[in-house]
Design a protein around this motif. Structure first.
Motif, PDB file in Angstrom:
ATOM      1  N   PRO A  40       0.842  -1.196   0.000  1.00  0.00           N
ATOM      2  CA  PRO A  40       0.000   0.000   0.000  1.00  0.00           C
ATOM      3  C   PRO A  40       0.877   1.245   0.000  1.00  0.00           C
ATOM      4  O   PRO A  40       1.965   1.266   0.605  1.00  0.00           O
ATOM      5  CB  PRO A  40      -0.793  -0.122   1.309  1.00  0.00           C
ATOM      6  CG  PRO A  40      -0.734  -1.567   1.676  1.00  0.00           C
ATOM      7  CD  PRO A  40       0.582  -2.076   1.156  1.00  0.00           C
ATOM      8  N   ALA A  41       0.427   2.294  -0.670  1.00  0.00           N
ATOM      9  CA  ALA A  41       1.240   3.505  -0.819  1.00  0.00           C
ATOM     10  C   ALA A  41       1.722   4.040   0.526  1.00  0.00           C
ATOM     11  O   ALA A  41       2.860   4.509   0.653  1.00  0.00           O
ATOM     12  CB  ALA A  41       0.449   4.570  -1.574  1.00  0.00           C
ATOM     13  N   TRP A  68       8.357   1.974  -7.684  1.00  0.00           N
ATOM     14  CA  TRP A  68       9.317   1.280  -8.565  1.00  0.00           C
ATOM     15  C   TRP A  68      10.679   1.959  -8.407  1.00  0.00           C
ATOM     16  O   TRP A  68      11.307   2.370  -9.374  1.00  0.00           O
ATOM     17  CB  TRP A  68       8.808   1.342 -10.000  1.00  0.00           C
ATOM     18  CG  TRP A  68       9.560   0.550 -11.028  1.00  0.00           C
ATOM     19  CD1 TRP A  68      10.392   1.056 -11.996  1.00  0.00           C
ATOM     20  CD2 TRP A  68       9.559  -0.875 -11.232  1.00  0.00           C
ATOM     21  NE1 TRP A  68      10.907   0.039 -12.777  1.00  0.00           N
ATOM     22  CE2 TRP A  68      10.404  -1.150 -12.343  1.00  0.00           C
ATOM     23  CE3 TRP A  68       8.925  -1.940 -10.596  1.00  0.00           C
ATOM     24  CZ2 TRP A  68      10.619  -2.446 -12.813  1.00  0.00           C
ATOM     25  CZ3 TRP A  68       9.151  -3.215 -11.067  1.00  0.00           C
ATOM     26  CH2 TRP A  68       9.973  -3.458 -12.160  1.00  0.00           C
ATOM     27  N   ALA A  69      11.107   2.104  -7.146  1.00  0.00           N
ATOM     28  CA  ALA A  69      12.333   2.853  -6.872  1.00  0.00           C
ATOM     29  C   ALA A  69      13.539   2.168  -7.500  1.00  0.00           C
ATOM     30  O   ALA A  69      13.696   0.946  -7.412  1.00  0.00           O
ATOM     31  CB  ALA A  69      12.527   2.983  -5.366  1.00  0.00           C
ATOM     32  N   LEU A  70      14.393   2.961  -8.128  1.00  0.00           N
ATOM     33  CA  LEU A  70      15.574   2.450  -8.825  1.00  0.00           C
ATOM     34  C   LEU A  70      16.790   2.508  -7.898  1.00  0.00           C
ATOM     35  O   LEU A  70      17.173   3.595  -7.449  1.00  0.00           O
ATOM     36  CB  LEU A  70      15.858   3.276 -10.084  1.00  0.00           C
ATOM     37  CG  LEU A  70      14.702   3.495 -11.061  1.00  0.00           C
ATOM     38  CD1 LEU A  70      15.207   4.277 -12.273  1.00  0.00           C
ATOM     39  CD2 LEU A  70      14.071   2.178 -11.480  1.00  0.00           C
ATOM     40  N   PRO A  71      17.415   1.368  -7.601  1.00  0.00           N
ATOM     41  CA  PRO A  71      18.668   1.416  -6.837  1.00  0.00           C
ATOM     42  C   PRO A  71      19.726   2.226  -7.590  1.00  0.00           C
ATOM     43  O   PRO A  71      19.819   2.171  -8.825  1.00  0.00           O
ATOM     44  CB  PRO A  71      19.067  -0.058  -6.732  1.00  0.00           C
ATOM     45  CG  PRO A  71      17.781  -0.816  -6.892  1.00  0.00           C
ATOM     46  CD  PRO A  71      16.985  -0.017  -7.881  1.00  0.00           C
ATOM     47  N   ILE A  72      20.514   2.967  -6.832  1.00  0.00           N
ATOM     48  CA  ILE A  72      21.551   3.820  -7.426  1.00  0.00           C
ATOM     49  C   ILE A  72      22.913   3.208  -7.131  1.00  0.00           C
ATOM     50  O   ILE A  72      23.326   3.084  -5.969  1.00  0.00           O
ATOM     51  CB  ILE A  72      21.482   5.247  -6.854  1.00  0.00           C
ATOM     52  CG1 ILE A  72      20.102   5.875  -7.112  1.00  0.00           C
ATOM     53  CG2 ILE A  72      22.586   6.109  -7.469  1.00  0.00           C
ATOM     54  CD1 ILE A  72      19.894   7.193  -6.382  1.00  0.00           C
TER      55      ILE A  72
END
Length: 347
Positions: A276-277, A285-289
């Protein structure tokens, strides 16, 4: 027994995954080096396979090149993974011996009960293929029962089994729909014997990862501060390391094995699209850095093609970024937006 520091192990993994400063030469070299490329349809920023390839090849990578390669069968898809055609030979013996795993046995019983439907699909493909799932007959006498999305989707489930059996294969797409054809028309004829194929797959897996748990390929190693034994590809040991900054798909193989990621990179990350938000820490959909040989944060962003923007909602810093890291991450966000043909829209 090799003894590695965590930094040694991370650099080994980054180089093996083609994420060091020197980029691979092109699409086919990249897919061959990665061994397998997950073809997931989620496109919150970009389709995962395209994001993985952009991370290796940069802005010159054109997603249409991958579509064309799959349509022309210059690359092949097997159970959601994109492979170079010669690697299909490493799976054919297991297909011939199906079912070879306990989890396949229940499906095998269902397939046997619906032999008529399986033969009808083969006959239709032989006469008219390649075809979409909607164009194939459902003559099952026993419906597939599941508590999930596949309940009553008899043809789709039968095709899954027939792929595992080596009878049908993905044969490109017609628009958004996947096409299916007889495997004999799609796959190369080569078949590697079962045990030899398993050893070869183990070797290919390790070579693509650099360092991994389990298997017999490579040589044993220990990593300082991490319990247990690893296997390493000795050909990738040593040498100078030069890294770069990359925004990774959540399904990128550098981070896909979350336990390995945590042990080697000491990175806290989960894919939160199913949460849930209100319970998300980093984004849908967080992108690993990746920066050099460290995973330093997550980018919460989304591609809004209607508005023409790459919406950047947050850059989560695991520890405060240095000026150099901040500049490198901003450049990479700009490169991602340019590749997507979007403008960056920050909060």
């Amino acid at each position: 027994m090799h003894s590695l520091s965590r930094a040694d192990a991370r650099r080994l993994a980054v180089r093996a995954q083609l994420l060091a400063a020197e980029r691979p030469a092109g699409l086919f070299e990249t897919v061959r080096g990665l061994w397998e490329l997950q073809n997931d349809p989620t496109a919150y920023v970009a389709r995962s396979a395209d994001l993985v390839l952009w991370g290796r090849l940069g802005e010159e990578y054109d997603p249409q090149e991958l579509r064309d390669a799959l349509d022309e069968q210059a690359l092949l898809e097997l159970q959601g993974l994109i492979l170079v055609p010669p690697d299909i030979a490493l799976h054919r013996a297991e297909m011939d011996a199906w079912p070879v795993h306990e989890w396949q046995e229940g499906l095998g019983v269902w397939v046997e009960a619906n032999t008529g439907c399986r033969l009808d699909i083969l006959a239709r493909l032989r006469a008219d293929g390649p075809l979409t799932v909607r164009e194939l007959p459902d003559t099952c006498v026993v419906s597939w029962r599941s508590s999930g999305w596949s309940n009553n989707r008899n043809v789709g489930r039968m095709l899954d089994a027939m792929v595992q059996r080596g009878e049908v294969a993905a044969a490109g797409r017609r628009g958004a729909e996947r096409l299916w054809d007889l495997a004999e028309r799609v796959y190369p004829d080569d078949v590697v014997p079962l045990e030899e194929a398993r050893r070869a797959r183990d070797e290919r897996r390790l070579r693509s990862l650099g360092i991994a748990r389990g298997g017999d390929a490579g040589e044993p190693a220990v990593v300082e501060g991490v319990p247990g034994e690893w296997r390493v590809d000795p050909e990738r040991l040593g040498g100078r390391f030069s890294g770069r900054t990359v925004l990774l798909s959540p399904l990128d193989r550098l981070v896909y094995d979350r336990k390995r990621m945590t042990e080697l990179f000491e990175f806290d990350y989960q894919l939160e699209m199913y949460k849930p938000a209100a319970k998300r820490r980093w984004g849908y959909w967080a992108l690993p850095i990746l920066h050099g040989d460290r995973l330093i944060g997550k980018l919460d962003a989304a591609a809004d093609h209607r508005a023409g923007v790459l919406r950047v909602d947050a850059v989560h810093e695991d520890v405060p970024f240095t000026k150099a890291q901040t500049a490198a991450v901003r450049r990479e966000i700009g490169s991602l937006a340019a590749w997507l043909r979007l403008e960056v829209a920050a909060p």
